[in-house]
Design a protein around this motif. Structure first.
Motif, PDB file in Angstrom:
ATOM      1  N   ALA A 268       2.465  -3.438  -9.651  1.00  0.00           N
ATOM      2  CA  ALA A 268       3.713  -4.301  -9.044  1.00  0.00           C
ATOM      3  C   ALA A 268       4.165  -3.294  -8.021  1.00  0.00           C
ATOM      4  N   GLY A 269       3.177  -1.733  -8.135  1.00  0.00           N
ATOM      5  CA  GLY A 269       4.055  -0.878  -7.502  1.00  0.00           C
ATOM      6  C   GLY A 269       2.885  -0.318  -5.784  1.00  0.00           C
ATOM      7  N   ILE A 270       1.668  -1.428  -5.789  1.00  0.00           N
ATOM      8  CA  ILE A 270       0.737  -1.011  -5.213  1.00  0.00           C
ATOM      9  C   ILE A 270       0.823  -2.640  -4.605  1.00  0.00           C
ATOM     10  N   PHE A 271       1.113  -3.593  -5.182  1.00  0.00           N
ATOM     11  CA  PHE A 271       0.364  -4.632  -4.658  1.00  0.00           C
ATOM     12  C   PHE A 271       1.527  -5.585  -4.345  1.00  0.00           C
ATOM     13  N   SER A 272       2.766  -4.978  -4.793  1.00  0.00           N
ATOM     14  CA  SER A 272       3.964  -5.944  -4.023  1.00  0.00           C
ATOM     15  C   SER A 272       4.236  -6.301  -2.769  1.00  0.00           C
ATOM     16  N   ASN A 273       4.358  -7.374  -2.146  1.00  0.00           N
ATOM     17  CA  ASN A 273       4.036  -7.288  -0.646  1.00  0.00           C
ATOM     18  C   ASN A 273       3.315  -7.126   0.242  1.00  0.00           C
ATOM     19  N   ALA A 274       1.606  -7.465  -0.975  1.00  0.00           N
ATOM     20  CA  ALA A 274       0.256  -6.857  -0.149  1.00  0.00           C
ATOM     21  C   ALA A 274       0.382  -5.307  -0.144  1.00  0.00           C
ATOM     22  N   LEU A 355      -7.650 -20.428   1.719  1.00  0.00           N
ATOM     23  CA  LEU A 355      -6.991 -18.696   2.115  1.00  0.00           C
ATOM     24  C   LEU A 355      -7.368 -19.023   3.755  1.00  0.00           C
ATOM     25  N   ALA A 356      -9.036 -19.573   4.460  1.00  0.00           N
ATOM     26  CA  ALA A 356      -9.170 -19.075   5.289  1.00  0.00           C
ATOM     27  C   ALA A 356      -8.966 -18.850   6.521  1.00  0.00           C
ATOM     28  N   ASP A 357      -7.747 -19.495   6.855  1.00  0.00           N
ATOM     29  CA  ASP A 357      -7.072 -19.060   7.599  1.00  0.00           C
ATOM     30  C   ASP A 357      -5.290 -18.078   7.958  1.00  0.00           C
ATOM     31  N   GLY A 358      -5.443 -17.151   7.001  1.00  0.00           N
ATOM     32  CA  GLY A 358      -4.664 -16.120   6.444  1.00  0.00           C
ATOM     33  C   GLY A 358      -5.163 -15.237   6.672  1.00  0.00           C
ATOM     34  N   THR A 359      -4.971 -13.975   7.163  1.00  0.00           N
ATOM     35  CA  THR A 359      -4.804 -12.230   6.741  1.00  0.00           C
ATOM     36  C   THR A 359      -4.918 -11.779   5.481  1.00  0.00           C
ATOM     37  N   PHE A 360      -5.622 -12.310   4.563  1.00  0.00           N
ATOM     38  CA  PHE A 360      -5.985 -12.194   3.597  1.00  0.00           C
ATOM     39  C   PHE A 360      -6.952 -11.495   2.865  1.00  0.00           C
ATOM     40  N   VAL A 361      -6.405  -9.562   1.969  1.00  0.00           N
ATOM     41  CA  VAL A 361      -7.246  -8.927   2.128  1.00  0.00           C
ATOM     42  C   VAL A 361      -6.920  -8.710  -0.069  1.00  0.00           C
ATOM     43  N   GLU A 362      -8.289  -8.729  -0.484  1.00  0.00           N
ATOM     44  CA  GLU A 362      -8.018  -8.933  -1.930  1.00  0.00           C
ATOM     45  C   GLU A 362      -7.475  -7.630  -2.586  1.00  0.00           C
ATOM     46  N   PRO A 363      -6.240  -7.875  -3.431  1.00  0.00           N
ATOM     47  CA  PRO A 363      -6.097  -6.936  -4.360  1.00  0.00           C
ATOM     48  C   PRO A 363      -7.700  -5.304  -4.563  1.00  0.00           C
ATOM     49  N   THR A 364      -7.509  -4.572  -4.263  1.00  0.00           N
ATOM     50  CA  THR A 364      -8.445  -3.470  -4.947  1.00  0.00           C
ATOM     51  C   THR A 364      -7.981  -2.303  -4.790  1.00  0.00           C
ATOM     52  N   VAL A 365      -9.038  -1.812  -6.382  1.00  0.00           N
ATOM     53  CA  VAL A 365      -8.926  -0.977  -7.342  1.00  0.00           C
ATOM     54  C   VAL A 365      -9.878   0.057  -6.892  1.00  0.00           C
ATOM     55  N   PHE A 366      -9.684   1.228  -6.485  1.00  0.00           N
ATOM     56  CA  PHE A 366     -10.659   2.485  -6.683  1.00  0.00           C
ATOM     57  C   PHE A 366     -11.159   3.811  -7.664  1.00  0.00           C
ATOM     58  N   ASP A 367     -11.266   3.791  -8.607  1.00  0.00           N
ATOM     59  CA  ASP A 367     -11.115   4.924  -9.349  1.00  0.00           C
ATOM     60  C   ASP A 367     -12.186   5.910  -8.854  1.00  0.00           C
ATOM     61  N   VAL A 375      -8.704   7.971   1.250  1.00  0.00           N
ATOM     62  CA  VAL A 375      -8.268   7.002   1.302  1.00  0.00           C
ATOM     63  C   VAL A 375      -7.045   7.681  -0.198  1.00  0.00           C
ATOM     64  N   ALA A 376      -6.822   8.531   0.196  1.00  0.00           N
ATOM     65  CA  ALA A 376      -6.117   8.636  -1.218  1.00  0.00           C
ATOM     66  C   ALA A 376      -5.444  10.042   0.199  1.00  0.00           C
ATOM     67  N   CYS A 377      -5.407  10.702   0.280  1.00  0.00           N
ATOM     68  CA  CYS A 377      -4.804  10.790   1.769  1.00  0.00           C
ATOM     69  C   CYS A 377      -3.787   9.980   2.902  1.00  0.00           C
ATOM     70  N   GLU A 378      -4.286   9.348   3.631  1.00  0.00           N
ATOM     71  CA  GLU A 378      -3.845   8.580   4.593  1.00  0.00           C
ATOM     72  C   GLU A 378      -3.302   7.548   4.263  1.00  0.00           C
ATOM     73  N   GLU A 379      -1.805   6.950   4.993  1.00  0.00           N
ATOM     74  CA  GLU A 379      -1.182   5.702   4.146  1.00  0.00           C
ATOM     75  C   GLU A 379      -2.245   4.505   5.200  1.00  0.00           C
ATOM     76  N   ILE A 380      -2.122   3.713   4.086  1.00  0.00           N
ATOM     77  CA  ILE A 380      -3.428   2.351   4.778  1.00  0.00           C
ATOM     78  C   ILE A 380      -2.385   1.453   4.690  1.00  0.00           C
ATOM     79  N   PHE A 381      -0.943   0.971   4.352  1.00  0.00           N
ATOM     80  CA  PHE A 381      -0.476   0.093   4.164  1.00  0.00           C
ATOM     81  C   PHE A 381      -0.795  -1.165   4.038  1.00  0.00           C
ATOM     82  N   GLY A 382      -1.472  -1.420   3.071  1.00  0.00           N
ATOM     83  CA  GLY A 382      -2.533  -2.480   2.406  1.00  0.00           C
ATOM     84  C   GLY A 382      -2.594  -2.633   1.047  1.00  0.00           C
ATOM     85  N   PRO A 383      -3.366  -3.478   0.678  1.00  0.00           N
ATOM     86  CA  PRO A 383      -2.882  -3.659  -1.449  1.00  0.00           C
ATOM     87  C   PRO A 383      -4.783  -2.713  -1.821  1.00  0.00           C
TER      88      PRO A 383
END
Length: 481
Positions: A268-274, A355-367, A375-383
């Motif tokens: 919830a903490g990362i994917f809320s509000n994309a 979803l083709a007409d929207g600016t969607f990005v898949e919720p993404t998890v990196f290990d 990706v761990a240092c800069e603010e991405i402002f995305g999911p």
């Protein structure tokens, strides 16, 4: 489709150009606003300045009545405002409804604060009296962000008005409609000139607010880079500035945590509000002993997320705000792959036709993310979630604090030492067994490059007032010469 004009000195004014606002989930136009410029901003500042002395001298009751009226009207119109907010930002309707409700609560909270703004009596020798009083700055400029335009915009506006200031606000260009809606309510409830709202580009309207000598205090919420520019502009006239800037919030999961609860909170903490949230917990620092179990739960929950338009009740996550924002997020995802992070889920653009007409990005998890990776240092402002494995609590604290950003952090643990660990985290807000949350009565702001000052709560009174000291001498003055 709604449209709004400039709101200056109690009037609604047209402009030569307008700004169309699109729903990022569908690409459809949902409204428009007048396109203000620097001259419009100057006129708004002048209008606010003309009534500052008279407004600032009124009794607390004069502030309380309109603040309560604004809260009542927002609550009465909440459904319509929330729907428009979901349309202009793409956020889920439930999130929009919560934002509208808290905006109303902020006006109601500060309506109750107006007669509690007070100074102190300072201990002195008996021949003197020294007391302080809190006084409004005067004209306050409010540059409102697009990700939570009502929540973050009205927090400062409500506290500024409650303390006797006048207001000039610039709504976000990407999502100005609901700010203008509330601006119309404010225009109706407050005297002419007290509240002015000028939509337009930040390079014109925002730049004028930051540099104009007629502005007595500035509050800005946005990126750290733009915040530096605001500080530089304000420095010319030594204008006080309150900044809430970027974040890279860590979420620390310790071995004794309830892992199911923690996984819910991390997701919830990362994917809320994309992920378009200054306190998005985009770094998950998990102890190696519970890494596998937690990550399995996080991935499972992430893959259950349904993308769609925010107004669709089946939607769990909406789009990012624009095509350029999506390109930025995707570039971070590619950099993580190139630098050796392991992609567990997501990582691209959904291929569903709906979803083709929207600016969607898949919720993404990196290990397997190293703390030094981009990706761990800069603010991405995305999911995008980065999972960083740590060997100890000490390492978790060290990694969490090793960032120029220090807005918020979260700790997941059942241990009694949770508050002791919170004391060691150099962040403006620390959440324990929850993700960072906002409340009208609670202060909000960051440390280091995440900002200066605090809004919200009684600290919001301090943000929009200065302290004057009065000294009374009871003895006659001796002849000095």
């Amino acid at each position: 489709m709604v449209s709004y004009e400039l709101l200056v000195d109690g009037d609604r004014r047209s402009s030569a150009e307008t700004i169309a606002v699109e729903n990022p989930a569908t690409g459809e136009t949902v409204g428009s606003v007048a396109r203000g410029d620097a001259e419009d901003a100057r006129e708004a500042i002048d209008a606010a300045a003309a009534v500052t002395d008279e407004w600032g001298a009124r009794s607390p009751a004069a502030y309380e009545r309109p603040l309560r009226a604004v809260a009542d009207r927002i609550e009465a119109e909440a459904d319509e405002i929330a729907t428009l907010l979901a349309e202009e930002t793409g956020k889920c309707l439930a999130t929009a409804e919560g934002e509208v409700a808290e905006s109303a609560a902020q006006f109601r909270y500060y309506a109750g604060v107006v007669d509690k703004v007070r100074g102190d009596t300072i201990p002195t020798p008996p021949n003197r009296l020294n007391y302080t009083r809190r006084v409004p700055y005067g004209v306050t400029a409010h540059v409102v962000p697009w990700n939570y335009p009502l929540l973050l915009g009205t927090r400062g506006i409500a506290s500024a008005l409650a303390t006797g200031n006048t207001v000039v606000a610039k709504p976000p260009t990407q999502a100005p409609l609901t700010t203008m809606w509330v601006g119309e309510i404010l225009l109706d409830e407050f005297p002419d000139g007290v509240v002015n709202v000028v939509p337009g580009p930040g390079s014109e309207v925002g730049a004028e607010l930051a540099s104009n000598a007629g502005v007595d205090a500035i509050t800005f919420t946005g990126s750290t880079g733009v915040g530096r520019g605001v500080l530089e502009s304000a420095a010319e006239h030594i204008t006080p500035v309150d900044l809430e800037l970027g974040g890279k919030a860590p979420s620390i999961v310790l071995p004794d945590a309830d892992l199911e609860n923690a996984a819910r909170g991390v997701v919830a903490g990362i994917f809320s509000n994309a992920g378009q949230n200054c306190v998005a917990t985009s770094r998950c620092l998990v102890h190696e002993s519970v890494h596998d179990e937690l990550v399995e739960k996080v991935v499972e929950k992430t893959e259950r997320i349904t993308l769609g338009a925010g107004t669709d009740p089946e939607t769990d996550m909406g789009p990012v705000i624009s095509e350029s924002a999506r390109e930025d997020v995707l570039s971070y995802i590619e950099s993580a792959k190139e630098q050796g992070a392991t992609l567990l889920t997501g990582g691209g653009v959904p291929d569903e036709e709906r979803l083709a007409d929207g600016t969607f990005v898949e919720p993404t998890v990196f290990d397997d993310v190293d703390p030094s990776m981009t990706v761990a240092c800069e603010e991405i402002f995305g999911p995008v979630l980065s999972v960083i494995t740590v060997e100890s609590t000490e390492e978790a604290i060290s990694v969490a604090n090793d960032s120029p950003f220090a807005l918020a952090a979260a700790i997941w643990t059942d241990g009694l030492e949770a508050t002791q660990l919170a004391d060691r985290l150099d962040h403006g807000l620390v959440a324990i067994n929850t993700f960072p949350v906002s409340m009208p009565q609670s202060p909000w702001g960051g440390n280091k490059e995440s900002g200066i000052g605090r809004e919200g709560g009684l600290e919001g009174v301090e943000a929009f007032t200065t302290v004057d000291s009065v000294v009374v001498e009871f003895d006659e003055m001796e002849d000095p010469y």
